[in-house]
Scaffold this motif. Structure first.
Motif, PDB file in Angstrom:
ATOM      1  N   GLY A   1       2.469   1.319 -44.836  1.00 41.88           N
ATOM      2  CA  GLY A   1       2.446   0.105 -45.649  1.00 41.88           C
ATOM      3  C   GLY A   1       2.430   0.393 -47.138  1.00 41.88           C
ATOM      4  O   GLY A   1       3.155  -0.238 -47.906  1.00 41.88           O
TER       5      GLY A   1
ATOM      6  N   GLY B   1      -0.062  -4.893 -43.701  1.00 45.53           N
ATOM      7  CA  GLY B   1      -0.457  -3.714 -42.946  1.00 45.53           C
ATOM      8  C   GLY B   1      -1.057  -4.115 -41.603  1.00 45.53           C
ATOM      9  O   GLY B   1      -1.891  -5.022 -41.536  1.00 45.53           O
TER      10      GLY B   1
ATOM     11  N   PRO C   1      -3.062  -2.210 -38.823  1.00 42.85           N
ATOM     12  CA  PRO C   1      -3.691  -0.965 -38.384  1.00 42.85           C
ATOM     13  C   PRO C   1      -3.648  -0.834 -36.859  1.00 42.85           C
ATOM     14  O   PRO C   1      -3.880  -1.805 -36.143  1.00 42.85           O
ATOM     15  CB  PRO C   1      -5.132  -1.077 -38.877  1.00 42.85           C
TER      16      PRO C   1
ATOM     17  N   LEU D   1      -7.451   1.251 -40.404  1.00 43.31           N
ATOM     18  CA  LEU D   1      -7.837   0.099 -41.215  1.00 43.31           C
ATOM     19  C   LEU D   1      -8.226   0.524 -42.624  1.00 43.31           C
ATOM     20  O   LEU D   1      -7.745  -0.034 -43.614  1.00 43.31           O
ATOM     21  CB  LEU D   1      -8.992  -0.654 -40.553  1.00 43.31           C
TER      22      LEU D   1
ATOM     23  N   ILE E   1      -5.294   1.608 -44.783  1.00 46.64           N
ATOM     24  CA  ILE E   1      -4.430   0.525 -45.249  1.00 46.64           C
ATOM     25  C   ILE E   1      -5.095  -0.297 -46.348  1.00 46.64           C
ATOM     26  O   ILE E   1      -4.443  -0.682 -47.321  1.00 46.64           O
ATOM     27  CB  ILE E   1      -3.980  -0.367 -44.070  1.00 46.64           C
ATOM     28  N   VAL E   2      -6.376  -0.563 -46.237  1.00 49.83           N
ATOM     29  CA  VAL E   2      -7.017  -1.424 -47.244  1.00 49.83           C
ATOM     30  C   VAL E   2      -7.348  -0.690 -48.538  1.00 49.83           C
ATOM     31  O   VAL E   2      -7.684  -1.338 -49.522  1.00 49.83           O
ATOM     32  CB  VAL E   2      -8.288  -2.139 -46.704  1.00 49.83           C
TER      33      VAL E   2
ATOM     34  N   THR F   1      -3.723  -7.033 -45.168  1.00 54.98           N
ATOM     35  CA  THR F   1      -4.090  -6.317 -43.946  1.00 54.98           C
ATOM     36  C   THR F   1      -4.705  -7.267 -42.935  1.00 54.98           C
ATOM     37  O   THR F   1      -5.507  -8.126 -43.291  1.00 54.98           O
ATOM     38  CB  THR F   1      -5.098  -5.189 -44.275  1.00 54.98           C
TER      39      THR F   1
END
Length: 162
Positions: free
Chosen positions: A71, A84, A86, A98, A101-102, A112
Motif C-alpha cells: 500500500g 490498505g 492487512p 496492520l 500499513i498504518v 486502512t
C-alpha cells in the motif's frame, strides 16, 4: 463506469481479497485484480501505480501480509486513494501487517481496514467512489438500510426468545 483495482502481494492473499472484489462487482464497479509485490516486483508496482489514473482506476485496494509495504509503495507513486488491507499471518495474527500499513510516513497516506477485512475494504472503496457516482451512493444507502432491517429483525427474534 467506476473502476477500482485490487492488488495483492501474493496469490495466497486471494481468499482475503475475494470479498472486496465481490462487493465491488455487486455494485457494478469494474474491478481489476492483480498480484504485484512491493518487494519482488517493485518495477511493476511503480508502473501500475504511476499509470493507474490514465488507465481509468479511481481507487486502489492493496492487500499484503507481514511487512505489508504494498500500500505504501503504491501510494508513493499515485495521488489516487489507496486502501490498505492487512492480511492475517501465522507469525503475529496480522498485527504485523496492520502495524506496517498504518505506519506510513507523512505525505503518503494509506487508509486502512481491519485484518482480513476484505468486505470493508470494498465498501470503503465504494464510499470513496460514491462521492463522484451518485448511483453508487444510492446503492450504499440501500445496502445500509438492508443491514438495519436485518439487525432489527435479529433483535426482535432475540427479544421474543428471551
Amino acid at each position: 463506469m467506476a473502476k477500482a483495482a485490487i492488488l495483492m502481494g501474493s496469490k495466497s492473499d486471494f481468499e482475503v481479497v475475494k470479498p472486496a472484489a465481490a462487493v465491488l462487482k455487486k455494485f457494478g464497479v469494474e474491478t481489476e485484480v492483480r498480484v504485484i509485490s512491493a518487494h519482488r516486483t517493485p518495477e511493476e508496482a511503480h508502473e501500475f501505480a504511476s499509470s493507474a489514473r490514465k488507465n481509468g482506476v479511481e481507487v486502489i485496494i492493496c492487500a499484503a501480509g507481514k511487512a505489508a509495504h504494498l500500500g505504501g509503495v503504491i501510494a508513493a507513486s499515485t495521488t489516487l486513494p489507496v486502501i490498505g488491507l492487512p492480511v492475517k499471518t501465522d507469525m503475529m495474527g496480522g498485527l504485523d501487517s496492520l502495524l506496517s500499513i498504518v505506519q506510513m510516513p507523512s505525505g503518503i497516506p494509506v487508509a486502512t481496514v481491519g485484518v482480513n477485512g476484505g468486505e470493508n475494504a470494498g465498501l470503503l472503496a465504494l464510499q470513496i467512489l460514491g462521492i463522484k457516482y451518485p448511483e453508487i451512493a444510492a446503492k450504499l444507502e440501500d445496502y445500509k438500510a438492508e443491514m438495519r432491517v436485518k439487525i432489527n429483525a435479529d433483535d426482535k427474534a432475540l427479544q421474543e426468545m428471551l
